[in-house]
Design a protein around this motif. Structure first.
Motif, PDB file in Angstrom:
ATOM      1  N   GLN A 225       0.833  -1.198   0.000  1.00 49.43           N
ATOM      2  CA  GLN A 225       0.000   0.000   0.000  1.00 49.43           C
ATOM      3  C   GLN A 225       0.871   1.253   0.000  1.00 49.43           C
ATOM      4  OE1 GLN A 225      -3.410   0.098   2.595  1.00 49.43           O
ATOM      5  NE2 GLN A 225      -3.170   2.299   2.939  1.00 49.43           N
ATOM      6  N   LEU A 226       1.957   1.228   0.756  1.00 47.00           N
ATOM      7  CA  LEU A 226       2.872   2.369   0.769  1.00 47.00           C
ATOM      8  C   LEU A 226       3.440   2.609  -0.622  1.00 47.00           C
ATOM      9  CD1 LEU A 226       4.841   1.816   4.092  1.00 47.00           C
ATOM     10  CD2 LEU A 226       3.280   3.689   3.565  1.00 47.00           C
ATOM     11  N   ALA A 227       3.775   1.526  -1.315  1.00 45.98           N
ATOM     12  CA  ALA A 227       4.341   1.648  -2.658  1.00 45.98           C
ATOM     13  C   ALA A 227       3.308   2.230  -3.624  1.00 45.98           C
ATOM     14  CB  ALA A 227       4.815   0.287  -3.157  1.00 45.98           C
ATOM     15  N   GLU A 228       2.063   1.792  -3.495  1.00 46.14           N
ATOM     16  CA  GLU A 228       1.011   2.312  -4.361  1.00 46.14           C
ATOM     17  C   GLU A 228       0.789   3.802  -4.116  1.00 46.14           C
ATOM     18  OE1 GLU A 228      -2.306  -0.090  -3.476  1.00 46.14           O
ATOM     19  OE2 GLU A 228      -1.452  -1.923  -4.352  1.00 46.14           O
ATOM     20  N   GLU A 229       0.773   4.198  -2.850  1.00 46.81           N
ATOM     21  CA  GLU A 229       0.592   5.606  -2.519  1.00 46.81           C
ATOM     22  C   GLU A 229       1.754   6.439  -3.033  1.00 46.81           C
ATOM     23  OE1 GLU A 229       0.116   5.751   1.637  1.00 46.81           O
ATOM     24  OE2 GLU A 229      -1.921   4.960   1.633  1.00 46.81           O
ATOM     25  N   ALA A 230       2.959   5.883  -2.910  1.00 46.05           N
ATOM     26  CA  ALA A 230       4.141   6.619  -3.372  1.00 46.05           C
ATOM     27  C   ALA A 230       4.118   6.780  -4.880  1.00 46.05           C
ATOM     28  CB  ALA A 230       5.411   5.891  -2.938  1.00 46.05           C
ATOM     29  N   GLU A 231       3.581   5.763  -5.592  1.00 44.49           N
ATOM     30  CA  GLU A 231       3.533   5.836  -7.053  1.00 44.49           C
ATOM     31  C   GLU A 231       2.544   6.905  -7.504  1.00 44.49           C
ATOM     32  OE1 GLU A 231       2.763   2.896 -10.891  1.00 44.49           O
ATOM     33  OE2 GLU A 231       3.007   2.080  -8.875  1.00 44.49           O
ATOM     34  N   GLU A 232       1.460   7.037  -6.739  1.00 49.33           N
ATOM     35  CA  GLU A 232       0.463   8.030  -7.094  1.00 49.33           C
ATOM     36  C   GLU A 232       0.905   9.439  -6.709  1.00 49.33           C
ATOM     37  OE1 GLU A 232      -2.972   6.754  -5.038  1.00 49.33           O
ATOM     38  OE2 GLU A 232      -3.250   4.943  -6.223  1.00 49.33           O
ATOM     39  N   ASN A 233       1.659   9.547  -5.648  1.00 50.00           N
ATOM     40  CA  ASN A 233       2.058  10.854  -5.132  1.00 50.00           C
ATOM     41  C   ASN A 233       3.553  10.815  -4.844  1.00 50.00           C
ATOM     42  OD1 ASN A 233       1.946  13.447  -4.156  1.00 50.00           O
ATOM     43  ND2 ASN A 233       1.182  12.850  -2.133  1.00 50.00           N
ATOM     44  N   GLN A 234       4.342  10.732  -5.891  1.00 50.87           N
ATOM     45  CA  GLN A 234       5.779  10.521  -5.775  1.00 50.87           C
ATOM     46  C   GLN A 234       6.486  11.744  -5.204  1.00 50.87           C
ATOM     47  OE1 GLN A 234       8.912   8.116  -5.770  1.00 50.87           O
ATOM     48  NE2 GLN A 234       6.921   7.488  -6.501  1.00 50.87           N
ATOM     49  N   GLY A 235       7.273  11.550  -4.165  1.00 53.38           N
ATOM     50  CA  GLY A 235       8.053  12.634  -3.596  1.00 53.38           C
ATOM     51  C   GLY A 235       9.301  12.885  -4.427  1.00 53.38           C
ATOM     52  N   SER A 236       9.903  14.040  -4.238  1.00 53.41           N
ATOM     53  CA  SER A 236      11.105  14.400  -4.978  1.00 53.41           C
ATOM     54  C   SER A 236      12.145  14.954  -4.020  1.00 53.41           C
ATOM     55  CB  SER A 236      10.781  15.440  -6.052  1.00 53.41           C
ATOM     56  OG  SER A 236      10.386  16.665  -5.444  1.00 53.41           O
ATOM     57  N   LEU A 237      13.408  15.004  -4.493  1.00 49.64           N
ATOM     58  CA  LEU A 237      14.466  15.583  -3.675  1.00 49.64           C
ATOM     59  C   LEU A 237      14.188  17.054  -3.396  1.00 49.64           C
ATOM     60  CD1 LEU A 237      17.734  14.020  -5.174  1.00 49.64           C
ATOM     61  CD2 LEU A 237      16.730  13.592  -2.924  1.00 49.64           C
ATOM     62  N   ALA A 238      13.659  17.745  -4.398  1.00 49.53           N
ATOM     63  CA  ALA A 238      13.336  19.162  -4.201  1.00 49.53           C
ATOM     64  C   ALA A 238      12.317  19.324  -3.084  1.00 49.53           C
ATOM     65  CB  ALA A 238      12.813  19.765  -5.506  1.00 49.53           C
ATOM     66  N   GLU A 239      11.306  18.459  -3.086  1.00 52.40           N
ATOM     67  CA  GLU A 239      10.280  18.519  -2.045  1.00 52.40           C
ATOM     68  C   GLU A 239      10.877  18.192  -0.684  1.00 52.40           C
ATOM     69  OE1 GLU A 239       6.017  16.399  -0.845  1.00 52.40           O
ATOM     70  OE2 GLU A 239       7.011  15.912  -2.749  1.00 52.40           O
ATOM     71  N   LEU A 240      11.775  17.210  -0.649  1.00 48.10           N
ATOM     72  CA  LEU A 240      12.405  16.811   0.604  1.00 48.10           C
ATOM     73  C   LEU A 240      13.192  17.972   1.209  1.00 48.10           C
ATOM     74  CD1 LEU A 240      13.196  14.552   2.648  1.00 48.10           C
ATOM     75  CD2 LEU A 240      15.156  14.087   1.166  1.00 48.10           C
ATOM     76  N   PHE A 241      14.069  18.563   0.416  1.00 45.28           N
ATOM     77  CA  PHE A 241      14.912  19.626   0.946  1.00 45.28           C
ATOM     78  C   PHE A 241      14.130  20.926   1.173  1.00 45.28           C
ATOM     79  CE2 PHE A 241      18.259  16.828  -0.641  1.00 45.28           C
ATOM     80  CZ  PHE A 241      19.162  16.898   0.416  1.00 45.28           C
ATOM     81  N   ARG A 242      13.056  21.126   0.426  1.00 47.65           N
ATOM     82  CA  ARG A 242      12.255  22.324   0.610  1.00 47.65           C
ATOM     83  C   ARG A 242      11.377  22.223   1.854  1.00 47.65           C
ATOM     84  NH1 ARG A 242      10.162  22.283  -4.004  1.00 47.65           N
ATOM     85  NH2 ARG A 242       8.225  21.197  -3.476  1.00 47.65           N
ATOM     86  N   GLY A 243      10.787  21.053   2.056  1.00 51.35           N
ATOM     87  CA  GLY A 243       9.837  20.908   3.151  1.00 51.35           C
ATOM     88  C   GLY A 243      10.388  20.291   4.407  1.00 51.35           C
ATOM     89  N   TYR A 244      11.573  19.670   4.317  1.00 46.50           N
ATOM     90  CA  TYR A 244      12.097  18.942   5.475  1.00 46.50           C
ATOM     91  C   TYR A 244      13.531  19.338   5.830  1.00 46.50           C
ATOM     92  CZ  TYR A 244       8.077  15.830   5.175  1.00 46.50           C
ATOM     93  OH  TYR A 244       6.809  15.318   5.166  1.00 46.50           O
ATOM     94  N   THR A 245      13.932  20.554   5.498  1.00 48.64           N
ATOM     95  CA  THR A 245      15.299  20.990   5.796  1.00 48.64           C
ATOM     96  C   THR A 245      15.612  20.937   7.288  1.00 48.64           C
ATOM     97  OG1 THR A 245      15.356  22.407   3.831  1.00 48.64           O
ATOM     98  CG2 THR A 245      16.967  22.866   5.561  1.00 48.64           C
ATOM     99  N   PRO A 246      14.737  21.418   8.168  1.00 45.41           N
ATOM    100  CA  PRO A 246      15.036  21.309   9.606  1.00 45.41           C
ATOM    101  C   PRO A 246      15.181  19.860  10.060  1.00 45.41           C
ATOM    102  CG  PRO A 246      13.262  22.877   9.229  1.00 45.41           C
ATOM    103  CD  PRO A 246      13.479  22.151   7.938  1.00 45.41           C
ATOM    104  N   GLN A 247      14.279  18.999   9.550  1.00 46.95           N
ATOM    105  CA  GLN A 247      14.360  17.586   9.943  1.00 46.95           C
ATOM    106  C   GLN A 247      15.688  16.969   9.513  1.00 46.95           C
ATOM    107  OE1 GLN A 247      11.694  19.133   8.818  1.00 46.95           O
ATOM    108  NE2 GLN A 247       9.762  18.097   9.321  1.00 46.95           N
ATOM    109  N   ILE A 248      16.115  17.259   8.300  1.00 44.30           N
ATOM    110  CA  ILE A 248      17.383  16.711   7.812  1.00 44.30           C
ATOM    111  C   ILE A 248      18.538  17.177   8.690  1.00 44.30           C
ATOM    112  CG2 ILE A 248      19.034  16.754   5.895  1.00 44.30           C
ATOM    113  CD1 ILE A 248      16.628  16.903   3.995  1.00 44.30           C
ATOM    114  N   PHE A 249      18.540  18.446   9.042  1.00 45.39           N
ATOM    115  CA  PHE A 249      19.625  18.991   9.856  1.00 45.39           C
ATOM    116  C   PHE A 249      19.657  18.357  11.242  1.00 45.39           C
ATOM    117  CE2 PHE A 249      21.241  22.075  12.949  1.00 45.39           C
ATOM    118  CZ  PHE A 249      22.530  22.260  12.453  1.00 45.39           C
ATOM    119  N   TRP A 250      18.511  18.346  11.916  1.00 46.30           N
ATOM    120  CA  TRP A 250      18.486  17.810  13.280  1.00 46.30           C
ATOM    121  C   TRP A 250      18.690  16.303  13.292  1.00 46.30           C
ATOM    122  CZ3 TRP A 250      19.736  21.490  16.019  1.00 46.30           C
ATOM    123  CH2 TRP A 250      19.157  22.760  15.937  1.00 46.30           C
ATOM    124  N   ALA A 251      18.187  15.612  12.278  1.00 41.91           N
ATOM    125  CA  ALA A 251      18.408  14.164  12.191  1.00 41.91           C
ATOM    126  C   ALA A 251      19.891  13.858  11.995  1.00 41.91           C
ATOM    127  CB  ALA A 251      17.591  13.576  11.044  1.00 41.91           C
TER     128      ALA A 251
END
Length: 441
Positions: A225-251
């Motif tokens: 189900q996770l794979a199906e959801e990801a295929e329909e709404n595929q994330g991108s590196l741009a989205e990751l770094f744009r929306g999750y920059t604080p998370q990446i830094f603190w992680a």
């Protein structure tokens, strides 16, 4: 602060037996991958410096050897991006299978590589290239293995399953250090001629075992189900770094002590102990074997503790304790007494393993499903890239002292402990709401 109501897993019900099967598969594969990766660290401190960088002065050769060791860590973010995208788009299973094939082949080929005295400058170049492939493969391993485990685990048991994946590290250490401990029972000249190659060549049969195990694990309904959801709404590196920059830094900060502290307490100590303190190689390797055995229990204990207190709190506690005990640990090492040195290695590795036990839980809660593999892998391996350079940095810093000193190692250990504490505090503030429901068998 970025928050989301996105659950950590889907609401499918998963049999506990299937959860354990997936977690065990992740653990076995990770253990074999870490065996391959840690072999290089041990060999860098004890063998590669005089076999592959022999054209340099002893101190320069050690620096060059650690630099080649660090290349593997610098390559890990590249592997995180490649395997993260592969895992988020096509599935965790194919990404994990490919990663283990790459690292197994690269490690086995190190055992076949002629040394500097046979092919000259080509030897260190080829060695570094193989290390590069190792790093790329390991960059994709942890994120996938941990994602599989925590996405299928019951919420209240997620700490223990994440810790089970982390146990691949001490098991890999036990295997690699144990292999070298056996090799060092051979005459010194035999070790340098061909004995050191045996642990690397063993990667070929180990690859067969790990590959067979990985092929047995089918994608569960939850992951489907996770794979199906990801295929329909595929994330991108741009989205990751744009929306999750604080998370990446603190992680990245939160993961630093568990990875970097380990290599300060193993790879750097192996070099420091033999070149500065004059201790035998085998004695130091034996101490790391004991420490790895103790680490297994530390991981299991604090995986359970995290289920009660929260992973971020365990990470903060581990960072604080390591910062407090960094100076006493290295003063014990400076005594040159083998018993005290061994005790210091055991205590040091135990302390840095506290945050390491639960880092998978913290990172898993900081990224939503469509970006989780990539987000976890990139954050963890950014930290790994820094961690892999710490033995090199400590050795370089020692060059400024007239007499070799443990001060650089103490400074580094305290610094990464404090960064991990801050990462744990702020990482805990970026938790994603979790509503996973898992049926007990």
């Amino acid at each position: 602060m970025t928050t989301s109501s996105r659950p950590l897993s889907t609401t499918h019900e998963v049999e506990a037996k299937e959860v354990r099967k997936i977690a065990f598969s992740a653990f076995i594969g990770t253990a074999l991958e870490w065996y391959d990766f840690f072999l290089f660290g041990t060999a860098s401190a004890l063998v590669f410096n005089h076999l592959y960088f022999a054209g340099n002065a002893p101190a320069t050769a050690t620096l060059a050897s650690f630099a080649a060791f660090g290349v593997g860590f610098l390559a890990r973010p590249l592997g995180a991006v490649f395997f993260g995208k592969l895992g988020d788009k096509w599935g965790r299973r194919p990404a994990l299978i490919l990663s283990i094939v790459v690292i197994g082949l690269a490690t086995g080929l190190v055992g076949c590589l002629p040394d500097y005295f046979s092919i000259g400058i080509a030897a260190p170049i080829l060695l570094t290239a193989l290390r590069l492939f190792q790093g790329v493969a390991v960059g994709g391993e942890w994120g996938g293995a941990t994602t599989l485990a925590i996405e299928h685990a019951p919420a209240r048991k997620r700490g223990r399953y994440a810790a089970l994946v982390q146990m691949g590290s001490p098991i890999g250490t036990l295997m690699s250090s144990g292999a070298f401990a056996l090799v060092f029972m051979l005459p010194a000249e035999t070790v340098d001629v061909w004995g050191w190659r045996l642990p690397f060549l063993a990667a070929f049969p180990f690859l067969g075992i790990a590959l067979w195990i990985r092929l047995q694990v089918e994608e569960s309904p939850v992951f489907q189900q996770l794979a199906e959801e990801a295929e329909e709404n595929q994330g991108s590196l741009a989205e990751l770094f744009r929306g999750y920059t604080p998370q990446i830094f603190w992680a990245t900060c939160a993961a630093l002590l568990g990875i970097g502290g380990f290599f300060v307490m193993t790879t750097y100590i192996l070099s420091y102990g033999t070149t500065v303190l004059g201790l035998e190689r085998q004695s130091l390797v034996n101490a790391t074997v004991i420490a790895a055995a103790v680490e297994i229990f530390i991981l299991l204990i604090f995986g359970r503790v995290a289920e009660r207190l929260g992973a971020h709190k365990v990470i903060v506690v581990g960072g604080a304790l390591t910062a407090i005990f960094a100076w006493p640990i290295w003063k014990l090492i400076d005594t040159g007494n083998l018993i005290f040195v061994s005790l210091a290695i055991v205590v040091g590795i135990s302390l840095v393993s506290i945050p390491y036990a639960v880092i998978g839980v913290l990172l898993g809660h900081m990224f939503e499903a469509k970006l989780r593999y990539t987000g976890m892998a990139i954050s963890y391996n950014f930290s790994g890239a820094i961690a892999g350079l710490l033995p090199f940095i400590a050795t370089w810093m020692n060059g400024f002292y007239e007499k070799q000193s443990s001060t650089p190692a103490i400074i580094i250990l305290i610094a990464i402990s404090l960064l991990t504490m801050v990462g744990g505090i702020y990482g805990g503030r970026h938790y994603i709401t979790d509503d996973v429901q898992v049926k007990e068998a």
